[in-house]
Design an enzyme around this catalytic site. Structure first.
Site, PDB file in Angstrom:
ATOM      1  N   CYS A   4      69.355 -33.922   5.050  1.00  0.00           N
ATOM      2  CA  CYS A   4      68.090 -34.381   4.469  1.00  0.00           C
ATOM      3  C   CYS A   4      68.223 -34.511   2.954  1.00  0.00           C
ATOM      4  O   CYS A   4      68.973 -35.341   2.458  1.00  0.00           O
ATOM      5  CB  CYS A   4      66.948 -33.447   4.889  1.00  0.00           C
ATOM      6  SG  CYS A   4      65.327 -34.175   4.567  1.00  0.00           S
ATOM      7  N   HIS A  59      67.373 -33.172  10.970  1.00  0.00           N
ATOM      8  CA  HIS A  59      67.669 -31.747  10.790  1.00  0.00           C
ATOM      9  C   HIS A  59      68.253 -31.123  12.051  1.00  0.00           C
ATOM     10  O   HIS A  59      67.502 -30.560  12.858  1.00  0.00           O
ATOM     11  CB  HIS A  59      66.384 -30.998  10.430  1.00  0.00           C
ATOM     12  CG  HIS A  59      65.907 -31.242   9.036  1.00  0.00           C
ATOM     13  ND1 HIS A  59      66.319 -30.501   7.969  1.00  0.00           N
ATOM     14  CD2 HIS A  59      65.043 -32.160   8.534  1.00  0.00           C
ATOM     15  CE1 HIS A  59      65.732 -30.934   6.852  1.00  0.00           C
ATOM     16  NE2 HIS A  59      64.953 -31.952   7.185  1.00  0.00           N
ATOM     17  N   GLU A 102      69.849 -28.376  12.265  1.00  0.00           N
ATOM     18  CA  GLU A 102      69.642 -26.916  12.217  1.00  0.00           C
ATOM     19  C   GLU A 102      68.269 -26.548  12.763  1.00  0.00           C
ATOM     20  O   GLU A 102      68.050 -25.414  13.181  1.00  0.00           O
ATOM     21  CB  GLU A 102      69.839 -26.391  10.790  1.00  0.00           C
ATOM     22  CG  GLU A 102      68.652 -26.512   9.841  1.00  0.00           C
ATOM     23  CD  GLU A 102      68.388 -27.921   9.319  1.00  0.00           C
ATOM     24  OE1 GLU A 102      69.101 -28.869   9.743  1.00  0.00           O
ATOM     25  OE2 GLU A 102      67.453 -28.103   8.502  1.00  0.00           O
TER      26      GLU A 102
END
Lengths: 1013, 284
Positions: free
Chosen positions: B96, B235, B237
């Site tokens: 990001c 994202h 994660e």
């Protein structure tokens, strides 16, 4: 110093877009139905420095422009360049900040400038930014003045315009550097209080002190005390009268905003209906504090209530969590963007200032606005509700997103009366290790005399002077611009990173935030722990020179924490601040002198005893008188249904702003940063069904969860503010139950927003409004005791009125109740979307004859189809029984027996079921026969409390029914794979609605984005 | 063998540092959140780490363009350290805002395959979404299975959230894209979840919201010519566990059936981080 202008504009060409221009174009379409063919944007920078223009020009592509997508021009306006702007616009408008207003892009550019020109003497250099918009194909009749007024807020911004004629003549709008006129420091003044009562009142009013006559007299008397005069003479301060610093300091500390004088008052309460005549000594102590302290004796997980910046509960053996909610109503009315942003970043600081510092991990926001499609008259000085909505949303979005805190829950409520004052509630949840590495318990502050008190973060400026006292007055046309500030989330984020490192390193002995009242409140409150402090205002870093002592003391400039550090930790603390590029300045020391001692250099400018400062304010004596309002009754028997009957009503109800989907707004909040959000604000197959509560699992790798929910029902106050309070609490708890909260470990926050409720010429109905407050708090106590729900923190905002006399608009009394609590395992939760064909649908609870103040009554009354909204408001007669049912449902969810649950609130069973079909994009067959002792309208649209609709897989049905035995459950029907929701009452079909039409009605009303074209 | 040491940058508005550090630890890494200024001041050295992660956030508020000011700090202050890091064959990921930073420092897409080490020249950009809005929404991603990217080996398709206002990937000309495509550096694209797996990737722009930002060629992430430096807007994660996938409440969250860390609850995003950790171990 020279000012160099740099302008940047998006490149034109294949695949390139001028998105900022597009956004303006779409908003003009969405808000004003204006079709403009094209809008182009230019970003401008005015760089005040000693760096040569040519040197800046050489590096312009390294800093100001992105050479891949933007063109840059130094020392000239793009609009003069026929290469970049070959067509002549119909209008051009440039908008910049007024002098002294926070300019975050300017500060960031300045930071980047220092990276490029590190050797230059930049001491007084700074950068100011502006935007220029060029309009092409502007419809006839749209004036530049109107456009400019739509695009900027004259309280904080300046606009320069060029109309069509000016554009043709090449007279472009060029804005200058916003130079602030130099200020001269005024030395502290003696304020003579030996004046007649009338003059005292006048002094309070003209000085924006917001103190009443009795309070002014108390201060007057204080300075007549000869012992006090002697001690003052000894430190060299004017002995027999306050300095302006002292008077301002007392006004802030004693403000309604800081001291909650109405909640602390002695109330003479009369109930005309029942004949009750009684006295209540502090609503707060009686109805909020006492029940919570009683509950604290029964459980071991209430760590800290009331006295800190937020309430703290033990979550597991190693971690505690805390939550706080605040309002920022008055600032948001004046500058929706800046006001709301400071609301959210301000409440984040409350969390950071809890105990020895907690980490904010989730935000909530609840807004109350006027109707976004309002086409009636607007009082002077008020913005249109759609503009307030946009601005508030943008402020909270930027504040939350840039701080890296997910917004996991909230609500938006509409009512005409919020045109006078929007309500902007911002909440934050925090987490902290229960024990710090040095062994101290994190929820306990440990200050001692001799500690060095730092001001950390931003600097002090003119912005934010008089916020606390201003919010304790009604909004008028003359409300001051200095009460408005714009937040700077990045300065705050840097500070937050630093503070949490300092906490873990054991460097912090005491911490609190700078909010209302500025240093006066933050240091003043902390000084209560050690019983004294000595402040030197000359040490406080300023945004611009020239602030007077009293202004430095009370300014509410943002992004500041006040932190006490043991002398031996000073060096380590300074080093940490330097690493994080955070300004940290020692400005005071704690003492045990009993005095709040303020100096400016060597001179004492305020010398007040801690006791007088904090406990000197006299208790208000107020009158309260209740008689039950009797508005015209809402009578379903008189409603003429058209041929589609209730089906038509359903589509109309789904489109009501209070019910319609808020997805296009909520999706603009980051709701899953930190990688913990297990139930998001929107759920279901297309992720567009309503979520009931936020669920997070904040420890990475561990599914142990927390639930965050809220309830709000302001319109019930039209009938009974007590019922309003009970409904708000019940809704918050029901929402949390849907997510599988552990009902034996949940806590609540009460945030009251009330109209002025002190009887006066301005408020002739003050007794009634105060009686509403009394009833609300009595119900709060009754319900919270029954639900074993401690109110661990709260806030009240008591002057939510606009104007006076005929023009006065008062908000409906509004309680926002927030709940946060333990969720054992986020893998076992429920959401509102129907899951699979064949799932059995049950109603939990009973539908009673309670249509008073319901959403359907308001809709049909507003359209002229019903005579009134009166009747029986939903009540909560037996909350103890509700709790046992909630516990049964919640544990069924935790056991994996129920995966679908949704609470019934606005619009009753019909709307709840429709939302569940929308979320699952499935149909349902529902029969409301036998769902309660009430007529069809109540069973369909009524808002009786304590109800849920749940979905159960057929194979789990028998277990579910057994699990819920002893509780009121009724089989409603089942989920179908058709594209229709059918609701019948026995053999009579009441509603037959296609899922697609329901989706359209529900989603269109509040989609004000203007699309993506 | 000792766990690979991962430096996770934070400071100045980076805000996904906690979760980024956590996911590396879940897959056998030894991560540490380190303030950028520790590397700038020389307190700490990048040399001591084997993986570098630049997490998401709003560095410097994204004023003057996302990632730009942080990119400048790194470009000017960490130039040698970063060059040496890539030259030593150590992986870097930017997620990001971190991707935006890597693009603006010039680390991505970097120079061509014939001289692949960083020259810190910006060749691409990430700009405002066509919609003009910051949005948090879930997208479906598909990966180029021939990409040299060491982070994405074996990953075909995953769901992820995007959370950005400036994710539209642009380069000046089609030849720039063709060159990257030829090297399989267009590692990951937004795809229509209804397309058959393995056939989702398309150069034709997908409509909003399948492509959340109007990215050219639907690009969600790219790698450099070495395959060590990788950046993406979504994202991964944020879906380390299935309970973070919106469909977990419907019992239909995708992901591996078993895992050494989270059992049946591992999410689709974790493999990317495991790939890097295992790559480092394999090179020892």
């Amino acid at each position: 110093m020279a000012v160099t202008r740099v302008e940047v504009t998006p490149k034109q060409g294949e695949g390139m877009r001028d998105v900022r221009g597009d956004v303006i174009r779409r908003q003009l379409k969405a808000d004003h139905n204006l079709d403009v063919s094209n809008v182009r944007s230019i970003n401008g920078f005015l760089i005040k420095s000693n760096v040569e223009k040519s040197a800046i020009d050489d590096r312009a592509n390294d800093l100001f422009a992105d050479p891949i997508i933007e063109d840059v021009l130094t020392d000239s306006l793009f609009l003069t360049s026929s290469e970049h702007f070959p067509l002549t616009p119909d209008a051009a408008i440039t908008i910049g900040f007024k002098p002294g207003v926070t300019d975050n892009p300017g500060s960031a550019a300045y930071d980047g400038f220092q990276t490029l020109f590190p050797q230059t003497d930049l001491v007084d250099a700074s950068i100011s930014t502006y935007h220029t918009y060029a309009f092409f194909g502007l419809p006839d009749g749209v004036t530049c003045e109107w456009l400019a007024a739509t695009l900027h807020n004259s309280l904080i911004q300046r606009a320069v315009v060029a109309d069509s004629a000016a554009c043709s003549n090449g007279q472009w709008p060029a804005i200058d550097y916003p130079e602030k006129p130099p200020q001269t420091l005024t030395p502290p003044k003696r304020v003579d209080l030996e004046i007649p009562d009338e003059a005292l009142e006048n002094l309070s009013e003209t000085g924006l002190l917001a103190l009443n006559l009795e309070e002014m007299q108390t201060i007057q008397a204080h300075y007549r005390d000869t012992t006090i005069q002697q001690s003052r003479a000894a430190v060299g301060i004017v002995p027999d009268a306050p300095t302006d610093v002292e008077l301002e300091c007392l006004a802030q500390t004693w403000s309604e905003h800081c001291k909650h004088k109405i909640f602390a008052s002695k109330i003479h309460h009369v109930d005309v209906d029942t004949g009750e005549d009684t006295y209540i000594d502090s609503i707060f102590k009686t109805h909020i504090m006492k029940p919570t302290h009683d509950l604290q004796k029964e459980v071991d997980w209430l760590l800290s209530v009331f006295h800190d910046n937020s309430g703290v509960i033990a979550w597991d053996e190693n971690w505690s969590v805390c939550m706080k909610a605040e309002t920022h109503n008055s600032p948001s009315a004046l500058d929706p963007y800046g006001g709301a942003m400071t609301g959210i970043v301000g409440v984040n600081r409350d969390i950071l200032g809890t105990g020895l510092g907690a980490r904010p991990i989730a935000n909530t926001d609840v807004f109350c606005f006027g109707p976004p499609d309002w086409d009636g008259e607007l009082p002077d000085n008020l913005f249109h509700p759609s503009r307030v909505f946009r601005g508030v949303h943008a402020g909270v979005r930027v504040g939350g997103n840039e701080s890296g805190i997910p917004t996991v829950n909230g609500a938006i409520v509409f009512d005409n009366r919020y045109i006078g004052k929007p309500l902007v509630y911002c909440g934050t949840v925090g987490i902290m290790p229960r024990k710090l590495p040095d062994g101290r318990e994190s929820h306990i502050k440990t200050p001692s005399p001799g500690d060095i008190v730092y001001m950390v973060g931003g600097r002090v400026g003119y912005d934010g002077i008089h916020g606390a006292t201003f919010s304790s007055l009604e909004l008028t046309e003359e409300s001051p611009s200095s009460a408005v500030q714009i937040g700077d989330p990045i300065t705050q984020k840097k500070m937050l990173d630093m503070v949490l490192e300092a906490r873990d390193a054991g460097l912090i002995s005491c911490i609190t935030d700078n909010g209302a009242g500025g240093l006066s409140s933050s240091i003043g409150e902390m000084a209560e722990y050690t019983n004294g402090c000595e402040i030197d205002l000359a040490k406080v870093p300023l945004k611009q020179p020239g602030l007077s002592a009293w202004e430095i003391l009370v300014s509410e400039s943002q992004e500041r924490m006040t932190i006490a550090v043991r002398p031996e930790h000073r060096e380590a603390f300074d080093a940490m601040a330097q690493l994080h590029e955070v300004e940290a300045t020692p400005v005071a020391t704690f003492t045990n002198s009993g005095m709040f001692h303020v100096k400016y250099g060597e001179d004492t400018v305020a010398y007040l005893s801690i006791e007088f400062l904090h406990d000197g304010v006299p208790q208000l004596q107020l009158e309260s008188e209740w008689s039950t309002p009797t508005p015209e009754k809402f009578d379903p028997a008189t409603i003429q249904l058209d041929k589609d009957g209730h089906s038509d009503l359903l589509l109309r109800m789904l489109a009501r702003p209070n019910i319609a989907s808020k997805e296009s707004w909520v999706r603009q909040y980051d709701h899953e940063v930190i990688a913990q959000t297990a139930v998001k604000p929107f759920v279901g197959v297309h992720r567009d069904g309503p979520g009931d509560a936020g669920v997070i699992a904040p420890l990475h790798g561990d599914p142990h969860g927390l639930v965050i929910s809220c309830g709000i029902a302001p319109r019930y106050s039209d009938l009974d503010a007590g019922a309003m309070a009970a409904a708000s609490i019940d809704e918050a708890v029901r929402n949390a139950v849907c997510a599988g909260i552990n009902v034996d470990k949940m806590a609540g926050l009460d945030n009251f927003c009330w109209p002025d409720s002190i009887e006066s010429v301005k408020t002739p109905d003050g007794k009634f409004k105060l009686a509403q407050l009394v009833r609300a708090n009595r119900e709060l106590e009754r319900v919270c005791r029954a639900y074993k729900l401690p109110c661990v923190s709260g806030k009240d905002s008591m002057k939510n009125d606009y104007g006076t006399g005929e023009k006065k608009i008062s908000i409906p009394p509004t309680l926002l109740y927030s709940v946060f609590g333990d969720q054992p395992d986020v893998r076992f939760t429920a959401t509102s979307d129907f899951k699979n064909r064949g799932d059995k649908i049950y109603l939990i609870g009973q539908s009673k004859e309670e249509l008073g103040a319901s959403e359907i009554s308001f809709m049909l009354h507003e359209s002229g189809e019903a005579a009134g909204i009166g009747g029986q408001v939903p009540l909560l007669p037996d909350p103890e029984t509700n709790l046992t049912t909630y516990r049964a449902l919640s544990t069924a969810i935790q056991a994996g027996l129920v995966r679908t649950a949704h609470d019934c609130s606005e619009g009753g069973v019909a709307v709840a079921a429709a939302e569940m079909c929308i979320g699952g994009r499935v149909g349902a067959e529902i029969d409301i026969d036998g769902t309660g002792p009430s007529g069809v309208w109540s069973r369909l649209w009524g808002e009786s409390l304590g109800r849920f609709i749940v979905g159960v897989q057929p194979e789990d049905e028998a277990d579910f029914v057994e699990w819920m035995s002893g509780h009121s459950i009724t089989l409603l029907g089942e989920v179908t794979d058709t594209d229709k929701m059918v609701i019948s009452d026995g053999y009579e079909v009441l509603i037959e609605a296609e899922i697609d039409s329901m989706v359209e009605s529900w989603q269109n009303t509040l989609d004000m984005t203007g699309g993506v074209a | 063998m000792s766990a690979p040491k991962v430096a996770v940058l934070f400071g100045f508005g980076i805000n996904c540092d906690h979760e980024t550090a956590a996911v590396f630890n879940l897959v056998g890494g030894d991560s540490e959140r380190i303030h950028v200024n520790h590397f700038v001041s020389g307190n700490r050295s990048l040399e001591d780490f084997e993986i570098l992660a630049v997490p998401g956030g709003f560095s410097f508020g994204d004023h003057l363009g996302s990632g730009r000011l942080m990119g400048n700090r790194m470009r000017f202050a960490l130039r040698e350290q970063l060059h040496a890091f890539v030259a030593a064959g150590k992986p870097i990921i930017g997620i990001c805002n971190g991707f935006q930073v890597l693009v603006k420092t010039g680390l991505l897409p970097g120079p061509g395959a014939d001289g692949p080490l960083p020259d810190f020249v910006q060749r691409a950009s990430l700009t405002l979404n066509d919609s003009g809005r910051y949005e948090d929404r879930w997208v479906t991603l598909e990966f180029d299975d021939q990409s040299p990217c060491i982070w994405t080996k074996g990953i075909q398709r995953i769901d992820c959230p995007v959370r950005h206002g400036e994710g539209k990937f642009v380069m000046p000309s089609t030849t720039d894209f063709d060159a990257l495509a030829a090297n399989h550096q267009l590692t990951v694209r937004y795809v229509d979840p209804k397309s058959p797996i393995g056939e989702g990737i398309s150069d034709q722009p997908l409509p909003f919201p399948l492509s959340p930002n109007g990215s050219m060629r639907n690009i969600a992430g790219i790698c450099d010519a070495t395959g060590l430096v990788f950046g993406l807007m979504p994202h991964p994660e944020a879906v380390y566990a299935k309970w973070l996938h919106p469909d977990h409440t419907r019992n239909t969250a995708p992901g591996p059936l078993t895992s050494d860390t989270l059992g049946e609850w591992e999410g689709e995003g974790l493999q990317m981080f495991r790939n890097a950790v295992q790559y480092v171990l394999s090179k020892r």
